[in-house]
Design a protein around this motif. Structure first.
Motif, short mmCIF file in Angstrom:
data_model
loop_
_atom_site.label_atom_id
_atom_site.label_comp_id
_atom_site.label_asym_id
_atom_site.label_seq_id
_atom_site.Cartn_x
_atom_site.Cartn_y
_atom_site.Cartn_z
N LEU A 1 10.45 -23.47 26.88
CA LEU A 1 11.31 -23.47 25.70
C LEU A 1 11.64 -24.88 25.24
CD1 LEU A 1 13.90 -20.57 26.17
CD2 LEU A 1 11.91 -20.66 24.66
N ILE A 2 12.01 -25.74 26.19
CA ILE A 2 12.34 -27.13 25.83
C ILE A 2 11.13 -27.82 25.23
CG2 ILE A 2 13.11 -29.36 26.71
CD1 ILE A 2 14.49 -27.83 28.99
N VAL B 1 8.22 -28.40 17.96
CA VAL B 1 8.65 -27.90 16.66
C VAL B 1 9.49 -28.93 15.93
CG1 VAL B 1 10.11 -26.19 15.51
CG2 VAL B 1 8.50 -25.46 17.28
N ILE B 2 10.44 -29.55 16.64
CA ILE B 2 11.29 -30.58 16.02
C ILE B 2 10.43 -31.73 15.51
CG2 ILE B 2 12.98 -32.38 16.56
CD1 ILE B 2 14.38 -30.34 18.36
N SER B 3 9.46 -32.15 16.32
CA SER B 3 8.59 -33.25 15.90
C SER B 3 7.81 -32.89 14.65
CB SER B 3 7.62 -33.61 17.03
OG SER B 3 8.31 -34.06 18.17
N LEU B 4 7.30 -31.67 14.59
CA LEU B 4 6.52 -31.24 13.42
C LEU B 4 7.41 -31.11 12.19
CD1 LEU B 4 4.25 -28.61 15.18
CD2 LEU B 4 3.50 -30.77 14.18
N LEU B 5 8.67 -30.71 12.37
CA LEU B 5 9.59 -30.63 11.23
C LEU B 5 9.80 -32.00 10.60
CD1 LEU B 5 12.31 -28.13 12.54
CD2 LEU B 5 10.71 -27.76 10.65
N LEU C 1 17.83 -33.08 21.95
CA LEU C 1 17.37 -31.91 22.70
C LEU C 1 17.27 -32.23 24.19
CD1 LEU C 1 16.38 -28.98 22.60
CD2 LEU C 1 14.07 -29.85 22.29
N LEU C 2 16.71 -33.39 24.52
CA LEU C 2 16.58 -33.77 25.92
C LEU C 2 17.95 -34.01 26.55
CD1 LEU C 2 13.50 -36.18 25.92
CD2 LEU C 2 13.64 -33.86 26.82
N LEU C 3 18.87 -34.53 25.76
CA LEU C 3 20.23 -34.76 26.26
C LEU C 3 20.88 -33.43 26.64
CD1 LEU C 3 22.09 -37.21 26.66
CD2 LEU C 3 23.07 -36.73 24.42
N VAL C 4 20.68 -32.42 25.80
CA VAL C 4 21.22 -31.10 26.10
C VAL C 4 20.51 -30.51 27.32
CG1 VAL C 4 21.40 -28.73 25.26
CG2 VAL C 4 21.93 -30.64 23.74
N ALA C 5 19.20 -30.72 27.41
CA ALA C 5 18.42 -30.09 28.47
C ALA C 5 18.68 -30.71 29.84
CB ALA C 5 16.93 -30.18 28.14
N LEU D 1 19.24 -24.05 28.03
CA LEU D 1 18.20 -25.05 28.24
C LEU D 1 18.48 -25.92 29.45
CD1 LEU D 1 17.53 -26.26 24.58
CD2 LEU D 1 16.24 -24.60 25.93
N GLU D 2 19.72 -25.91 29.94
CA GLU D 2 20.06 -26.72 31.10
C GLU D 2 19.48 -26.09 32.36
OE1 GLU D 2 24.27 -27.53 31.44
OE2 GLU D 2 24.49 -27.03 29.33
N ALA D 3 19.18 -26.97 33.32
CA ALA D 3 18.80 -26.47 34.64
C ALA D 3 20.04 -25.91 35.31
CB ALA D 3 18.20 -27.59 35.49
N PRO D 4 19.93 -24.82 36.04
CA PRO D 4 21.09 -24.25 36.70
C PRO D 4 21.65 -25.18 37.77
CG PRO D 4 19.08 -23.21 37.48
CD PRO D 4 18.69 -24.08 36.35
N ALA D 5 22.95 -25.33 37.79
CA ALA D 5 23.58 -26.17 38.80
C ALA D 5 23.45 -25.51 40.15
CB ALA D 5 25.04 -26.40 38.44
N LEU D 6 22.91 -26.24 41.12
CA LEU D 6 22.70 -25.68 42.44
C LEU D 6 23.77 -26.15 43.43
CD1 LEU D 6 18.82 -26.04 42.60
CD2 LEU D 6 20.16 -24.03 42.00
#
Length: 679
Positions: free
Chosen positions: A256-257, A263-267, A497-501, A671-676
């Motif tokens: 998804l990320i 998609v963002i790049s193509l936009l 997006l990467l900051l959120v992810a 989009l975040e990795a689950p906190a373990l």
């Protein structure tokens, strides 16, 4: 740990596999049916909005409805006589207007007649070009023009070649025929549905014919990559519903990320303000979104059908192995042991690859760049030799009828103008059309300088200059002006997006910088190929060729998104290990060990899929394909295997730096990795 929505979606598709597969088959059938009944035809307007060349084209369309700035040039040797029969038959074909007055070269050896098009070149039926080639061969005349260039290029299915080689790579990477076939099946589903949707897009938005090729290559490449990532995680987890939950909940998140970044790049192409790029962007986005959704829904359903049979039909000599590679682990530790050496060496390699970019020349290739044996090249050379270099790219001047003679007189007195045709007045008697040939070639900087002088107002306020040469100059200038906005928008949105992810400023900035290095290396390779010489001749580019302005733009949008794919694949595993309590150094080693195999296989597939475009007869498709293939190869090797582990080792725990105030602002999403274990 609570089950994520992605994991539940994957489990649902796995359990209700018949329903999910039926829905995808239904979507495929509906998209094909709608394309057959409501689909449009490909078309494109390459004029730059707001430019002089666009104004000239619009004036010709309204004031000279039977005339177009685009023509079919008929060239013959006067010793053979005027090809009257050919002209009579040619002007009866769809899209071809009445012939103009014949022009004879100053030495009397060659004649030329220009047949104006009555529609945009992309809208002229292919049968018209094919028939003109037949008539031209029989009449012993040479033909020029975009319609002829298109007709003389034989069709080559780069998609079929890419899919075939991709299957072989998958077979080696996954070890069994069944496992290798699943990503390919996903890509074929995505290609079929996306093709139908792109035909519907062409009905409502001008879309170039080559956009379907770009979209197909991108869709096939990322579709197989995304499927490979989930499939590898699924097999490593042992198969079954629990494995699909883990695979879609973790690898599906990476998909998804990665997909949203592409998609963002193509936009970002919309920021260029060039209407034909809108169709290209949306066609590619459709392809990416279809395979992205397919990877987290259709693939789990297919895995449910396959069950244990996924390990059948094993490649001889291959054993089941789904874990990380020992070599990748040793490699990572070696790089991390000498991070400065690795970082400097990797940077020097990328700078060396990017160095030819200083010679990159923007412009539209003309028939002088076609193969010597083609009729378009023969026509171009004859006109150049007997009429002068500028005769192949005349300026099309549209002026008020009352000012026609003064404008023509001024043009004849201008240095750099070789000849000026008598003004042609439209039926309404209010507008005149004047053709002026420069003394220099269409691609020459002297021609561009002449155009700028003629546009300084000396011809009058209501006079506009168009034609293919002016169109190329206008688009190159518009591209250069909007490029900073485009790059800033793509990079900025991808950073968010990467900051959120990954919830790390350092990770996001590092990813953006390294991706820019990959793009620079690709630009350097494209510039080297476009220079002709030994490198260009390897892919059929025999002469120094200008690079169309839209190529760097499309490449940047595509490459920046694709480079993020491998960054996400690797960093997702690294962060997962770090969150479970490993040190950053050990997390990097573990992440590289577990992803090196899938990234290498995914990159190899992408390289062969994009590299297949080198077989295309279109020079710009060759450049796009080889540029993309080079960037993916460099990104998966020099960047991911050298620079990323080296830089992350140097940064240490600073890799995960995120100010508290920013952490409170940035939303928490799936989009975040689950906190373990770490907060």
């Amino acid at each position: 740990m609570p089950t994520s929505r992605l994991a539940r979606l994957g489990a649902f598709a796995f359990r209700r596999r018949r329903l999910v597969l039926g829905a995808w088959v239904g979507a495929l059938v509906v998209s094909i049916a709608l394309a057959a009944t409501l689909g449009g035809t490909f078309s494109a307007d390459y004029n730059t909005p707001g430019s002089d060349s666009k104004a000239a084209a619009e004036a010709l369309e309204t004031r000279f409805p039977a005339t177009s700035p685009d023509t079919i040039d008929v060239v013959w040797r006067t010793a053979d006589g005027t090809p009257t029969a050919f002209l009579q038959q040619a002007t009866k074909l769809k899209g071809i207007g009445p012939a103009g007055e014949p022009q004879i070269s100053p030495d009397g050896a060659v004649g030329v007649v220009r047949l104006p098009l009555t529609m945009l070149p992309d809208e002229v039926p292919r049968t018209t070009g094919d028939r003109l080639l037949e008539l031209g061969a029989a009449a012993d005349v040479e033909l020029g023009g975009g319609v002829i260039q298109q007709a003389q290029q034989g069709p080559i299915s780069s998609e079929a070649i890419g899919l075939t080689v991709a299957f072989l790579v998958l077979l080696v990477a996954l070890g069994t025929v069944v496992a290798a076939g699943l990503p390919l099946l996903l890509a074929l589903f995505g290609l079929g549905i996306a093709t139908g949707l792109i035909m519907l897009l062409a009905a409502v938005l001008p879309t170039p014919d080559w956009s379907s090729t770009v979209a197909a290559m991108l869709g096939i490449g990322v579709g197989i990559d995304y499927a490979l990532l989930i499939l590898t995680r699924y097999r490593a987890a042992g198969g079954g519903e629990a494995a699909i939950r883990e695979a879609v909940g973790t690898a599906g998140r990476s998909v998804l990320i990665a997909g949203l970044t592409v998609v963002i790049s193509l936009l970002g192409l919309f920021a260029m303000g060039l209407t034909y790029l809108y169709g290209v962007a949306l066609a590619a986005i459709i392809a990416v979104l279809v395979v992205m959704v397919g990877a987290i829904t259709l693939l789990p359903a297919l895995l449910g059908f396959a069950g244990p049979r996924i390990e059948r039909l094993r490649l001889p000599g291959r054993r089941a192995s789904h874990g990380g590679g020992a070599f990748a682990g040793r490699w990572s530790r070696a790089v991390q042991k000498r991070p400065w050496t690795a970082a400097i060496a990797g940077t020097l390699v990328l700078l060396a690859l990017a160095s030819p970019v200083t010679g990159l020349r923007l412009g539209f290739p003309d028939a002088g760049n076609d193969r010597e044996e083609t009729t378009t090249r023969q026509a171009f050379d004859l006109v150049t030799q007997h009429f002068g270099a500028g005769a192949n790219g005349p300026f099309v001047i549209v002026a008020p009828a009352a000012a026609a003679e003064p404008v023509a007189s001024t043009l004849r007195g201008e240095a750099g103008v070789a000849s000026v045709a008598p003004p042609q007045v439209n039926p309404a008697g209010d507008t005149a059309l004047i053709l002026a040939n420069p003394t220099t070639a269409p691609e020459s900087t002297a021609t561009e300088d002449l155009l700028e002088r003629l546009r300084d107002g000396r011809l009058g306020e209501d006079v506009v200059i168009g034609g293919r040469t002016a169109q190329a100059v206008d688009q190159a200038q518009a591209t250069s002006a909007r490029l900073p906005l485009f790059i800033g928008g793509v990079v900025g949105l991808s950073l968010l997006l990467l900051l959120v992810a990954f919830r790390s400023v350092t990770v996001a900035l590092k990813a953006a910088v390294l991706n820019l290095f990959s793009v620079g290396a690709a630009y350097g390779v494209v510039a080297l190929l476009a220079q002709g010489g030994w490198a260009g001749q390897l892919v059929g580019i025999d002469t120094a060729t200008p690079v169309p302005p839209f190529i760097p733009v499309i490449m940047f949008a595509t490459l920046f998104g694709l480079s993020m794919d491998y960054e996400v694949f690797l960093l997702s595993r690294v962060r997962e290990a770090w969150l479970s309590g490993r040190s950053t150094s050990r997390a990097v080693t573990e992440g590289l060990t577990r992803t090196a195999g899938v990234i290498s296989a995914a990159a190899a597939i992408m390289v062969v899929v994009f590299g297949a475009l080198a077989l295309s007869p279109e020079v710009f498709l060759k450049l796009i394909g080889i540029g993309l293939a080079t960037a993916v190869l460099v990104d998966a090797t020099v960047v991911r295997l050298v620079l990323v582990p080296a830089v992350m080792q140097l940064l240490g725990e600073r890799n995960w730096w995120m100010p508290r105030w920013l952490d409170r602002i940035v939303p928490h999403t799936e989009l975040e990795a689950p906190a373990l274990s770490r907060a």
